[in-house]
Design a protein around this motif. Sequence first.
Motif, PDB file in Angstrom:
ATOM      1  N   UNK A  66      22.852   8.609  15.139  1.00 17.20           N
ATOM      2  CA  UNK A  66      22.124   7.798  14.167  1.00 17.20           C
ATOM      3  C   UNK A  66      21.971   8.564  12.854  1.00 17.20           C
ATOM      4  N   UNK A  67      21.791   7.792  11.786  1.00 22.28           N
ATOM      5  CA  UNK A  67      21.496   8.339  10.465  1.00 22.28           C
ATOM      6  C   UNK A  67      20.366   7.521   9.866  1.00 22.28           C
ATOM      7  N   UNK A  68      19.696   8.076   8.868  1.00 20.30           N
ATOM      8  CA  UNK A  68      18.755   7.308   8.069  1.00 20.30           C
ATOM      9  C   UNK A  68      19.475   6.981   6.769  1.00 20.30           C
ATOM     10  N   UNK A  69      19.725   5.695   6.559  1.00 22.18           N
ATOM     11  CA  UNK A  69      20.533   5.247   5.425  1.00 22.18           C
ATOM     12  C   UNK A  69      19.653   4.596   4.366  1.00 22.18           C
ATOM     13  N   UNK A  70      19.876   4.986   3.122  1.00 20.88           N
ATOM     14  CA  UNK A  70      19.222   4.360   1.978  1.00 20.88           C
ATOM     15  C   UNK A  70      20.311   3.877   1.028  1.00 20.88           C
ATOM     16  N   UNK A  71      20.165   2.646   0.554  1.00 16.53           N
ATOM     17  CA  UNK A  71      21.123   2.087  -0.405  1.00 16.53           C
ATOM     18  C   UNK A  71      20.350   1.404  -1.527  1.00 16.53           C
ATOM     19  N   UNK A  72      20.808   1.607  -2.764  1.00 12.50           N
ATOM     20  CA  UNK A  72      20.110   1.069  -3.929  1.00 12.50           C
ATOM     21  C   UNK A  72      21.095   0.444  -4.915  1.00 12.50           C
ATOM     22  N   UNK A  73      20.562  -0.419  -5.751  1.00 10.07           N
ATOM     23  CA  UNK A  73      21.332  -1.064  -6.799  1.00 10.07           C
ATOM     24  C   UNK A  73      20.390  -1.750  -7.774  1.00 10.07           C
ATOM     25  N   UNK A  74      20.949  -2.526  -8.679  1.00 10.15           N
ATOM     26  CA  UNK A  74      20.119  -3.231  -9.658  1.00 10.15           C
ATOM     27  C   UNK A  74      19.390  -4.423  -9.064  1.00 10.15           C
ATOM     28  N   UNK A  75      20.041  -5.114  -8.133  1.00 15.01           N
ATOM     29  CA  UNK A  75      19.455  -6.328  -7.554  1.00 15.01           C
ATOM     30  C   UNK A  75      19.632  -6.335  -6.046  1.00 15.01           C
ATOM     31  N   UNK A  76      18.592  -6.736  -5.344  1.00 18.47           N
ATOM     32  CA  UNK A  76      18.606  -6.945  -3.902  1.00 18.47           C
ATOM     33  C   UNK A  76      17.693  -8.137  -3.682  1.00 18.47           C
ATOM     34  N   UNK A  77      18.280  -9.292  -3.493  1.00 24.88           N
ATOM     35  CA  UNK A  77      17.551 -10.557  -3.555  1.00 24.88           C
ATOM     36  C   UNK A  77      17.239 -11.115  -2.184  1.00 24.88           C
ATOM     37  N   UNK A  78      16.014 -11.626  -2.026  1.00 28.21           N
ATOM     38  CA  UNK A  78      15.644 -12.330  -0.814  1.00 28.21           C
ATOM     39  C   UNK A  78      16.252 -13.717  -0.887  1.00 28.21           C
ATOM     40  N   UNK A  79      17.023 -14.060   0.124  1.00 28.28           N
ATOM     41  CA  UNK A  79      17.750 -15.339   0.093  1.00 28.28           C
ATOM     42  C   UNK A  79      16.887 -16.471   0.626  1.00 28.28           C
ATOM     43  N   UNK A 105      15.722   4.433   4.295  1.00 29.34           N
ATOM     44  CA  UNK A 105      15.486   5.002   5.620  1.00 29.34           C
ATOM     45  C   UNK A 105      15.660   4.006   6.760  1.00 29.34           C
ATOM     46  N   UNK A 106      16.748   3.254   6.725  1.00 25.75           N
ATOM     47  CA  UNK A 106      17.096   2.363   7.836  1.00 25.75           C
ATOM     48  C   UNK A 106      17.900   3.166   8.854  1.00 25.75           C
ATOM     49  N   UNK A 107      17.452   3.161  10.103  1.00 24.85           N
ATOM     50  CA  UNK A 107      18.180   3.878  11.154  1.00 24.85           C
ATOM     51  C   UNK A 107      19.399   3.049  11.536  1.00 24.85           C
ATOM     52  N   UNK A 108      20.566   3.653  11.382  1.00 25.24           N
ATOM     53  CA  UNK A 108      21.846   3.019  11.666  1.00 25.24           C
ATOM     54  C   UNK A 108      22.608   3.920  12.630  1.00 25.24           C
ATOM     55  N   UNK A 109      23.262   3.326  13.619  1.00 24.07           N
ATOM     56  CA  UNK A 109      24.107   4.103  14.519  1.00 24.07           C
ATOM     57  C   UNK A 109      25.492   4.183  13.877  1.00 24.07           C
ATOM     58  N   UNK A 110      25.916   5.393  13.585  1.00 28.94           N
ATOM     59  CA  UNK A 110      27.179   5.602  12.882  1.00 28.94           C
ATOM     60  C   UNK A 110      28.280   5.905  13.892  1.00 28.94           C
ATOM     61  N   UNK A 111      28.832   4.825  14.473  1.00 31.03           N
ATOM     62  CA  UNK A 111      29.945   5.007  15.406  1.00 31.03           C
ATOM     63  C   UNK A 111      31.087   5.717  14.688  1.00 31.03           C
ATOM     64  N   UNK A 112      31.932   6.376  15.463  1.00 28.48           N
ATOM     65  CA  UNK A 112      33.024   7.154  14.870  1.00 28.48           C
ATOM     66  C   UNK A 112      33.965   6.278  14.046  1.00 28.48           C
ATOM     67  N   UNK A 113      34.134   5.001  14.428  1.00 30.51           N
ATOM     68  CA  UNK A 113      35.024   4.117  13.666  1.00 30.51           C
ATOM     69  C   UNK A 113      34.405   3.679  12.333  1.00 30.51           C
TER      70      UNK A 113
END
Length: 118
Positions: free
Chosen positions: A105-118, A52-60
């Motif tokens: 704007x959209x609410x974006x969710x993305x998932x995977x096996x790993x998401x690491x804090x750098x 649920x990250x709010x992202x502005x989805x420009x047309x490009x």
Amino acid sequence: MIDGISYPVPEGATCKIRYTVGTSPIKENEITACTADTSVLRGKIVSAGFEKLKVILRSDLESHLTNIRDQGLSVPVLITVANGDTYSGELMVEGGFSINTEDRSIELSMKGNYFTKM
């Protein structure tokens, strides 16, 4: 950044992040109470990423993100949050998204096996 492209995020936007530590997957524990004052623990592996990250989805950017979603692609994602922490991983779009007609704007969710804090 999603797949090497910067997506605009409004100031003050928040999201929920579930990140991995090292190479260990994330587990959610389910505890079942049993007889004789014992319990059983069952660990379930769950996906890492953000929700649920709010992202502005420009047309490009619309066709780029739609292609990632529709093709089920796992792409490199890099997010830096307000306190300076940065997270990275190979993620896929989870679910769908609807564009808000007021500000694109959209609410974006993305998932995977790993998401690491750098």
